[in-house]
Scaffold this motif. Sequence first.
Motif, PDB file in Angstrom:
ATOM      1  N   THR A 168      72.628  60.755  59.027  1.00  0.00           N
ATOM      2  CA  THR A 168      72.935  61.787  60.019  1.00  0.00           C
ATOM      3  C   THR A 168      73.892  61.232  61.074  1.00  0.00           C
ATOM      4  O   THR A 168      74.881  61.877  61.429  1.00  0.00           O
ATOM      5  CB  THR A 168      71.642  62.292  60.684  1.00  0.00           C
ATOM      6  N   LEU A 169      73.621  60.036  61.550  1.00  0.00           N
ATOM      7  CA  LEU A 169      74.494  59.392  62.526  1.00  0.00           C
ATOM      8  C   LEU A 169      75.853  59.055  61.907  1.00  0.00           C
ATOM      9  O   LEU A 169      76.889  59.217  62.550  1.00  0.00           O
ATOM     10  CB  LEU A 169      73.841  58.134  63.088  1.00  0.00           C
ATOM     11  N   LEU A 170      75.851  58.605  60.657  1.00  0.00           N
ATOM     12  CA  LEU A 170      77.108  58.315  59.968  1.00  0.00           C
ATOM     13  C   LEU A 170      77.972  59.566  59.872  1.00  0.00           C
ATOM     14  O   LEU A 170      79.170  59.532  60.192  1.00  0.00           O
ATOM     15  CB  LEU A 170      76.839  57.755  58.572  1.00  0.00           C
ATOM     16  N   ASN A 171      77.390  60.682  59.462  1.00  0.00           N
ATOM     17  CA  ASN A 171      78.137  61.938  59.355  1.00  0.00           C
ATOM     18  C   ASN A 171      78.659  62.386  60.718  1.00  0.00           C
ATOM     19  O   ASN A 171      79.791  62.864  60.829  1.00  0.00           O
ATOM     20  CB  ASN A 171      77.276  63.033  58.730  1.00  0.00           C
ATOM     21  N   ALA A 172      77.865  62.219  61.763  1.00  0.00           N
ATOM     22  CA  ALA A 172      78.298  62.596  63.108  1.00  0.00           C
ATOM     23  C   ALA A 172      79.483  61.740  63.554  1.00  0.00           C
ATOM     24  O   ALA A 172      80.437  62.247  64.144  1.00  0.00           O
ATOM     25  CB  ALA A 172      77.139  62.461  64.091  1.00  0.00           C
ATOM     26  N   GLN A 173      79.443  60.454  63.245  1.00  0.00           N
ATOM     27  CA  GLN A 173      80.544  59.579  63.646  1.00  0.00           C
ATOM     28  C   GLN A 173      81.807  59.864  62.843  1.00  0.00           C
ATOM     29  O   GLN A 173      82.912  59.787  63.371  1.00  0.00           O
ATOM     30  CB  GLN A 173      80.130  58.117  63.525  1.00  0.00           C
TER      31      GLN A 173
ATOM     32  N   ASP B  64      71.087  55.355  58.560  1.00  0.00           N
ATOM     33  CA  ASP B  64      71.030  56.663  59.223  1.00  0.00           C
ATOM     34  C   ASP B  64      72.245  57.510  58.829  1.00  0.00           C
ATOM     35  O   ASP B  64      73.313  57.418  59.429  1.00  0.00           O
ATOM     36  CB  ASP B  64      70.975  56.474  60.736  1.00  0.00           C
TER      37      ASP B  64
ATOM     38  N   THR C  54      67.579  54.028  60.562  1.00  0.00           N
ATOM     39  CA  THR C  54      66.677  54.995  61.174  1.00  0.00           C
ATOM     40  C   THR C  54      65.504  54.285  61.855  1.00  0.00           C
ATOM     41  O   THR C  54      64.995  54.749  62.858  1.00  0.00           O
ATOM     42  CB  THR C  54      66.125  55.976  60.128  1.00  0.00           C
TER      43      THR C  54
ATOM     44  N   LYS D  71      73.846  51.150  60.923  1.00  0.00           N
ATOM     45  CA  LYS D  71      72.774  51.630  61.800  1.00  0.00           C
ATOM     46  C   LYS D  71      71.625  52.154  60.941  1.00  0.00           C
ATOM     47  O   LYS D  71      71.828  52.837  59.957  1.00  0.00           O
ATOM     48  CB  LYS D  71      73.270  52.742  62.710  1.00  0.00           C
TER      49      LYS D  71
ATOM     50  N   GLU E 266      83.333  62.904  64.381  1.00  0.00           N
ATOM     51  CA  GLU E 266      83.955  62.542  65.658  1.00  0.00           C
ATOM     52  C   GLU E 266      85.313  61.876  65.431  1.00  0.00           C
ATOM     53  O   GLU E 266      86.297  62.193  66.107  1.00  0.00           O
ATOM     54  CB  GLU E 266      83.029  61.598  66.429  1.00  0.00           C
TER      55      GLU E 266
END
Length: 62
Positions: A21-26, A19, A11, A9, A29
């Motif tokens: 930030t999205l990688l860390n969030a996933q 991205d 930015t 994914k 999760e």
Amino acid sequence: MRKVVIFNKRTNRFFGDVDLTLLNAQIEEMEGEGHEIISVSANTDLFGNLVSFTLLIELSET
């Protein structure tokens, strides 16, 4: 059981960076669901530009 996941994914739709930030969030999760991240590897193109990440995940046995 282990699973390989490719995260690519960006930015920006075409020219943005991956991205993180999205990688860390996933990753958070997945860890919250009981999965274990075994390794994270960066993938580059021919010119050395970062294009994606490969994650090795061990799925929880429930």
